[in-house]
Write a protein that holds these residues in place. Structure first.
Motif, short mmCIF file in Angstrom:
data_model
loop_
_atom_site.label_atom_id
_atom_site.label_comp_id
_atom_site.label_asym_id
_atom_site.label_seq_id
_atom_site.Cartn_x
_atom_site.Cartn_y
_atom_site.Cartn_z
N LYS A 1 -34.79 90.49 -25.29
CA LYS A 1 -34.16 89.02 -24.89
C LYS A 1 -32.86 89.09 -25.44
O LYS A 1 -32.50 89.63 -26.31
N ILE A 2 -32.08 88.41 -24.15
CA ILE A 2 -30.53 88.02 -24.63
C ILE A 2 -30.23 86.68 -24.55
O ILE A 2 -30.98 85.85 -23.85
N ARG A 3 -29.28 86.20 -25.11
CA ARG A 3 -28.60 84.91 -24.95
C ARG A 3 -27.54 84.90 -24.34
O ARG A 3 -26.52 85.70 -24.99
N ILE A 4 -27.32 84.20 -23.23
CA ILE A 4 -25.95 83.96 -22.53
C ILE A 4 -25.20 82.69 -22.81
O ILE A 4 -25.95 81.74 -22.49
N SER A 5 -24.15 82.55 -23.45
CA SER A 5 -23.87 81.05 -23.75
C SER A 5 -22.49 80.90 -23.37
O SER A 5 -21.58 81.65 -23.05
N TRP A 6 -22.04 79.68 -22.97
CA TRP A 6 -20.80 79.19 -22.69
C TRP A 6 -20.56 77.87 -23.24
O TRP A 6 -21.35 77.36 -23.85
N PRO A 7 -19.29 77.16 -23.23
CA PRO A 7 -18.99 76.06 -23.99
C PRO A 7 -19.89 74.86 -23.62
O PRO A 7 -20.43 74.14 -24.51
N THR A 8 -20.56 74.60 -22.67
CA THR A 8 -21.43 73.52 -22.18
C THR A 8 -22.84 73.91 -22.23
O THR A 8 -23.77 73.22 -21.62
N ALA B 1 -24.03 97.61 -26.06
CA ALA B 1 -22.70 97.29 -26.24
C ALA B 1 -22.86 95.73 -26.79
O ALA B 1 -21.90 95.27 -27.16
N LEU B 2 -23.90 95.04 -26.97
CA LEU B 2 -23.84 93.64 -27.42
C LEU B 2 -23.58 93.49 -28.98
O LEU B 2 -23.81 94.46 -29.82
N PRO B 3 -22.90 92.55 -29.25
CA PRO B 3 -22.44 91.54 -28.61
C PRO B 3 -21.28 91.85 -27.86
O PRO B 3 -20.70 92.47 -28.21
N LEU B 4 -21.21 90.89 -26.66
CA LEU B 4 -19.98 91.02 -25.79
C LEU B 4 -19.30 89.53 -25.56
O LEU B 4 -20.07 88.48 -25.54
N GLN B 5 -18.13 89.71 -25.37
CA GLN B 5 -17.40 88.39 -24.86
C GLN B 5 -16.71 88.69 -23.65
O GLN B 5 -16.08 89.75 -23.41
N ALA B 6 -16.63 87.81 -22.61
CA ALA B 6 -15.83 87.92 -21.40
C ALA B 6 -15.48 86.49 -21.01
O ALA B 6 -15.81 85.48 -21.43
N THR B 7 -14.68 86.45 -19.68
CA THR B 7 -14.36 85.21 -19.13
C THR B 7 -15.18 85.06 -17.80
O THR B 7 -15.35 86.18 -17.02
N ALA B 8 -15.90 83.88 -17.81
CA ALA B 8 -16.88 83.67 -16.42
C ALA B 8 -16.06 83.34 -15.21
O ALA B 8 -14.89 82.89 -15.20
N HIS B 9 -16.49 83.89 -14.01
CA HIS B 9 -16.07 83.81 -12.64
C HIS B 9 -17.16 83.28 -11.89
O HIS B 9 -18.38 83.55 -12.30
N THR B 10 -16.90 82.48 -10.94
CA THR B 10 -18.08 82.08 -10.24
C THR B 10 -17.82 82.33 -8.80
O THR B 10 -16.69 82.61 -8.33
N TRP B 11 -18.92 82.48 -8.07
CA TRP B 11 -18.78 82.74 -6.41
C TRP B 11 -20.00 82.14 -5.90
O TRP B 11 -21.17 82.65 -6.06
N ASP C 1 -14.28 79.85 -18.24
CA ASP C 1 -15.16 79.50 -19.54
C ASP C 1 -15.48 80.94 -20.21
O ASP C 1 -15.47 81.86 -19.47
N ALA C 2 -15.43 80.79 -21.39
CA ALA C 2 -15.64 81.89 -22.26
C ALA C 2 -17.00 82.14 -22.47
O ALA C 2 -17.91 81.28 -22.40
N ILE C 3 -17.60 83.26 -22.17
CA ILE C 3 -19.14 83.81 -22.03
C ILE C 3 -19.33 84.62 -23.42
O ILE C 3 -18.57 85.58 -23.51
N HIS C 4 -20.62 84.50 -23.83
CA HIS C 4 -20.81 85.21 -24.99
C HIS C 4 -22.54 85.73 -24.80
O HIS C 4 -23.09 84.92 -24.47
N VAL C 5 -22.47 87.06 -24.87
CA VAL C 5 -23.80 87.69 -24.77
C VAL C 5 -24.28 88.16 -26.01
O VAL C 5 -23.43 88.90 -26.45
N GLN C 6 -25.39 88.03 -26.42
CA GLN C 6 -25.82 88.62 -27.70
C GLN C 6 -27.42 88.73 -27.66
O GLN C 6 -27.98 88.50 -26.83
N LYS C 7 -27.92 89.62 -28.52
CA LYS C 7 -29.28 89.76 -28.54
C LYS C 7 -29.99 88.84 -29.25
O LYS C 7 -29.33 88.04 -29.96
N VAL C 8 -31.27 88.48 -28.72
CA VAL C 8 -31.84 87.17 -29.45
C VAL C 8 -32.70 87.75 -30.52
O VAL C 8 -33.61 88.80 -30.34
#
Length: 122
Positions: free
Chosen positions: A2-9, A28-38, A115-122
Motif C-alpha cells: 500500500k501507498i499513501r498519496i497526500s496533498w494539502p487538502t 523510489a519512495l518516498p517522493l514529492q512532486a507537483t500535481a497537474h490535472t487533466w 499542489d504539493a503531492i507526497h507519495v509514501q509507503k504505508v
C-alpha cells in the motif's frame, strides 16, 4: 503493498499489484512532486523511467493507479479526461497499470494543479 498519496487538502491510499513498474515506484519512495490535472485525472512527475509493459492500457476504470511512461508520471484518473468517450477514463496514451485507489477515487477531485503531492509507503 500500500501507498499513501497526500496533498494539502486530503489523501488516499492505494493497493499496488506486483508489477515491474510498481517495484520501481516502491523502491523510489518516498517522493514529492507537483500535481497537474487533466479533466478528472491527477498526474505528477516521478523522475522514474520504467518501460511500457505489454499489458499497458489507455482506457481504465476510475481509481486506477497508472504510470504514464511518456511523461514519467503517475496518473490517477477518477473520472473523464478531455479525450474520454462517454464516461470512461481515457488516459493520454497507454499506461502501465499498477493498482487501485482504496475507497472513493473522487477524493482526488480536491487536488489542484500546483499542489504539493507526497507519495509514501504505508
Amino acid at each position: 503493498m500500500k501507498i499513501r498519496i497526500s496533498w494539502p487538502t486530503g489523501h488516499v491510499t492505494a493497493t499496488l499489484d506486483d508489477t515491474p513498474t510498481a517495484t520501481v515506484l516502491l523502491a523510489a519512495l518516498p517522493l514529492q512532486a507537483t500535481a497537474h490535472t487533466w479533466g478528472e485525472e491527477v498526474y505528477f512527475d516521478t523522475g522514474l523511467a520504467p518501460a511500457l509493459e505489454t499489458d499497458a492500457r489507455q482506457v481504465v476504470e476510475p481509481g486506477t493507479v497508472a504510470f504514464w511512461t511518456e511523461g514519467n508520471a503517475l496518473a490517477l484518473p477518477y473520472g473523464t479526461t478531455p479525450i474520454s468517450r462517454g464516461d470512461e477514463p481515457r488516459l493520454a496514451s497507454p499506461c502501465n497499470v499498477l493498482g487501485r485507489i482504496d475507497g472513493d477515487p473522487r477524493a482526488l477531485a480536491t487536488v489542484r494543479s500546483g499542489d504539493a503531492i507526497h507519495v509514501q509507503k504505508v
